[in-house]
Each structure stands twice: as C-alpha cells, then as structure tokens.
Design a protein around this motif. Structure first.
Motif, PDB file in Angstrom:
ATOM      1  N   ALA A  58      63.933  51.527  18.361  1.00 21.18           N
ATOM      2  CA  ALA A  58      65.381  52.129  18.084  1.00 21.18           C
ATOM      3  C   ALA A  58      65.205  53.589  17.608  1.00 21.18           C
ATOM      4  CB  ALA A  58      66.300  51.481  17.540  1.00 21.18           C
ATOM      5  N   VAL A  59      64.378  53.639  16.584  1.00 21.97           N
ATOM      6  CA  VAL A  59      63.924  55.126  16.055  1.00 21.97           C
ATOM      7  C   VAL A  59      63.507  56.102  16.983  1.00 21.97           C
ATOM      8  CG1 VAL A  59      62.693  56.384  14.338  1.00 21.97           C
ATOM      9  CG2 VAL A  59      63.834  54.320  13.762  1.00 21.97           C
ATOM     10  N   GLU A 123      73.320  42.962  19.996  1.00 24.59           N
ATOM     11  CA  GLU A 123      72.787  41.949  18.969  1.00 24.59           C
ATOM     12  C   GLU A 123      71.337  42.039  18.919  1.00 24.59           C
ATOM     13  OE1 GLU A 123      74.185  37.753  20.016  1.00 24.59           O
ATOM     14  OE2 GLU A 123      76.492  38.399  19.641  1.00 24.59           O
ATOM     15  N   VAL A 124      70.760  41.610  17.777  1.00 24.07           N
ATOM     16  CA  VAL A 124      69.284  41.556  17.545  1.00 24.07           C
ATOM     17  C   VAL A 124      68.626  40.967  18.587  1.00 24.07           C
ATOM     18  CG1 VAL A 124      67.474  41.131  15.814  1.00 24.07           C
ATOM     19  CG2 VAL A 124      69.573  41.915  15.112  1.00 24.07           C
ATOM     20  N   ALA A 125      69.052  39.737  18.845  1.00 27.05           N
ATOM     21  CA  ALA A 125      68.053  39.099  20.012  1.00 27.05           C
ATOM     22  C   ALA A 125      68.073  39.836  21.235  1.00 27.05           C
ATOM     23  CB  ALA A 125      68.688  37.524  20.157  1.00 27.05           C
ATOM     24  N   THR A 131      63.571  44.993  24.506  1.00 27.59           N
ATOM     25  CA  THR A 131      62.605  46.288  24.096  1.00 27.59           C
ATOM     26  C   THR A 131      61.129  45.539  23.853  1.00 27.59           C
ATOM     27  OG1 THR A 131      63.318  45.930  21.911  1.00 27.59           O
ATOM     28  CG2 THR A 131      64.261  47.589  23.294  1.00 27.59           C
ATOM     29  N   VAL A 132      61.073  44.478  22.702  1.00 34.32           N
ATOM     30  CA  VAL A 132      59.588  44.042  22.400  1.00 34.32           C
ATOM     31  C   VAL A 132      59.465  43.055  23.488  1.00 34.32           C
ATOM     32  CG1 VAL A 132      58.710  42.536  20.864  1.00 34.32           C
ATOM     33  CG2 VAL A 132      60.288  44.518  20.152  1.00 34.32           C
ATOM     34  N   LEU A 166      47.703  47.877  17.350  1.00 27.55           N
ATOM     35  CA  LEU A 166      46.495  48.383  17.390  1.00 27.55           C
ATOM     36  C   LEU A 166      46.604  49.402  18.120  1.00 27.55           C
ATOM     37  CD1 LEU A 166      43.655  45.755  17.898  1.00 27.55           C
ATOM     38  CD2 LEU A 166      43.899  47.449  15.754  1.00 27.55           C
ATOM     39  N   ALA A 167      47.274  49.465  19.251  1.00 27.25           N
ATOM     40  CA  ALA A 167      47.312  50.755  20.087  1.00 27.25           C
ATOM     41  C   ALA A 167      48.776  50.609  20.666  1.00 27.25           C
ATOM     42  CB  ALA A 167      46.261  50.532  21.240  1.00 27.25           C
ATOM     43  N   PRO A 168      49.650  51.482  20.173  1.00 24.76           N
ATOM     44  CA  PRO A 168      51.088  51.300  20.476  1.00 24.76           C
ATOM     45  C   PRO A 168      51.109  52.004  21.802  1.00 24.76           C
ATOM     46  CG  PRO A 168      50.800  53.040  18.915  1.00 24.76           C
ATOM     47  CD  PRO A 168      49.370  52.384  19.012  1.00 24.76           C
ATOM     48  N   THR A 169      52.273  51.087  22.588  1.00 28.82           N
ATOM     49  CA  THR A 169      52.610  51.634  24.067  1.00 28.82           C
ATOM     50  C   THR A 169      54.160  52.050  23.781  1.00 28.82           C
ATOM     51  OG1 THR A 169      53.037  49.265  24.756  1.00 28.82           O
ATOM     52  CG2 THR A 169      50.714  50.656  25.155  1.00 28.82           C
ATOM     53  N   LEU A 170      54.739  51.290  22.924  1.00 28.96           N
ATOM     54  CA  LEU A 170      56.328  51.200  22.939  1.00 28.96           C
ATOM     55  C   LEU A 170      56.853  52.249  21.919  1.00 28.96           C
ATOM     56  CD1 LEU A 170      57.120  47.375  22.735  1.00 28.96           C
ATOM     57  CD2 LEU A 170      56.983  49.004  24.792  1.00 28.96           C
TER      58      LEU A 170
END
Length: 281
Positions: A58-59, A123-125, A131-132, A166-170
């Motif tokens: 979100a950030v 909502e969080v879920a 996203t995740v 380890l190696a961000p993609t998002l």
C-alpha cells in the motif's frame, strides 16, 4: 511432500517429539523440505510479516505513507510497524509515548489493520488476497484472521514469503531496504520468550537479530538476519548474507523444546546450505 528421502536427508534430526514441517529455500527455489509442505498450520505471530508486506505494498502504491498519523496521538504507520507506538502487548492501554520504547504489541497490528482498511477501501483479508496472496501465488495461506496473529499457512507458502523478502518483486528495492533496516535505533524492550534486550531492534514488521542474546535463530546467524517467530511454534527467518530463508511449523505451541531446538537447527541449515558448503547461489 513426504518426509525427506535418502536422496534428500534431513538437515538435522530436529530434537522435538511432535509433528512438524521444515523448509529451506534460496531466493529462487526450495532446497529442502522435511514433513508435509502443504499442511496448513497456525502461524500465530508469523502472520505479522505477511500483514506488514500488505502494508508495504500500500505504501509502494501511494495509498499509505510510513510517516502519516496512525494509532495514538503522535504515532505513525512506521511506529505501528516497528512496535513503538506505545501500546502494550494486548489491550488499548498506552505504556509509553510513541518512539520511547519497543513494546511488542498485537494491539498495534490490529490498529494498523484498521488503518490499512481505511486507506485502501478493502478489508485486510481482501487486500492481502489481491496483493500478497495473488502476487506470490500462495496456495494454502488463510488471511481471514487477525493481522497480528490469526493467519494460517503452509511451509511452501512461508518459503514463498521468505523468497520475496530475500529478493522483492512486490515492492521497490528502496522500500525493502528500509523495511529490513532498524527503525528507531537503540530502543530496549522485551523480546517475548527471550527476555529483555538492551537493543530490541526491529524493522518494519520484521524483527532484526543484530546482537540479541539469547535468540531464536542460530549462533551462526548474522546480525542482518530478520524474520519472526510465533507462539504456535512457528518461525520464518531470512538471512540476506547467505541468501537463505527457512521456515518451521508444528503442532505444539512455543515452549522450552523450541528454545532448545531452533538455534541448533538454524546452525545446521547454515552449515549445509550456506556459501561455505559450496552451494551454488
């Protein structure tokens, strides 16, 4: 996946007498699994890195700012992620002013979840599913519980989260570096299960090992190692120096058996799969 075969021997005979699963991965693929990598277990507080990743997305998308007000007066999203908003472990009571102490807090992540909902309109879920879960192609994780400690998941899903860390993609490399860097340096506090730490270092939703002693990772774990463990007897650690991540899930809640077994297990993982073992990275 069944227990390790002769071609893939156990990393270590884990010194616990209950059913569990263990996984090790580099930044691309799982290197080793013991136990059923698809069985779903309670994550307890290992839910927090998953929720934190949703906040960071979100950030990244401009829906939140780390330094915008959130929680009690004077606190921000950054304070909530770094357990420095002033809340106690549970309940709404404030034990300190924002930024004054490192009070590990489930309440802080509940407040953070509500703030995330307001910022995104989901909502969080729902947000985490979009996203995740979708972003990492997670197969088994359940994100319908509390963002502080209510999620469930499998070893294969936790390893996927570890690879992302380890190696961000998002999220961008810049935001990732901030997330794994100490926030509000020098603050002391209690690390649940391990007692008072003079410097109880945390990043953004991630505990940073630094010089903590005792600790749930190994004696060979570097100070930049980060992650989380949970009261369900779960852990996820990420070691950026060896480019390894490991996860543990089991059917007994955290206790003396885990305290005794986990550091040696981590050291055995690093001995077998770390660069000194000659593993190609």
């Amino acid at each position: 996946m069944s227990a390790a075969s002769a071609e893939n021997p156990p990393v270590l005979p884990v010194d616990v007498d209950f059913e569990h699963a263990l996984g090790v991965s580099d930044r691309e693929t799982a290197l080793h699994v013991q136990g059923d990598d698809r069985r779903v277990w309670d994550l307890a507080s290992v839910s927090k890195p998953v929720a934190a990743l949703g906040v960071l997305i979100a950030v990244e998308r401009g829906l939140l700012d780390l330094d915008e007000p959130a929680g009690p007066p004077g606190a921000t999203v950054r304070h909530l992620l770094a357990h420095t908003a002033g809340y106690g472990f549970d309940g709404d009571e404030l034990l300190a002013a924002p930024g004054e102490r490192r009070n590990y807090s489930n309440t802080g992540f509940e407040v953070l979840g509500a703030h995330l909902e307001e910022a995104t309109g989901y909502e969080v879920a729902e947000w985490l599913e979009m996203t995740v879960v979708a972003g990492l192609d997670l197969a088994d994780v359940e994100v319908t519980g509390s963002p502080a400690a209510g999620f469930r998941g499998s070893i294969r899903d936790l390893l996927a989260v570890g690879r992302e860390l380890l190696a961000p993609t998002l999220i961008s490399p810049e935001l990732w570096h901030e997330a794994i860097s100490v926030q509000f340096p020098g603050l002391g506090g209690i690390l649940p299960g391990y007692g008072r730490q003079r410097s109880n270092d945390w990043g953004l939703g991630l505990e940073i090992r630094d010089g903590k002693d005792p600790h749930w990772t190994g004696s060979r774990s570097g100070p930049r190692t980060f992650g989380h463990f949970g009261q369900s007897g779960s852990f996820l650690w990420v070691d950026p120096d060896t480019q390894l991540t490991a996860a543990f899930l089991g059917e007994e809640p955290f206790g003396r058996k885990h305290v005794a077994a986990w550091p040696g297990l981590t050291d055995a993982i690093l001995d077998r799969f770390g660069p000194a073992a000659g593993t190609a990275r």
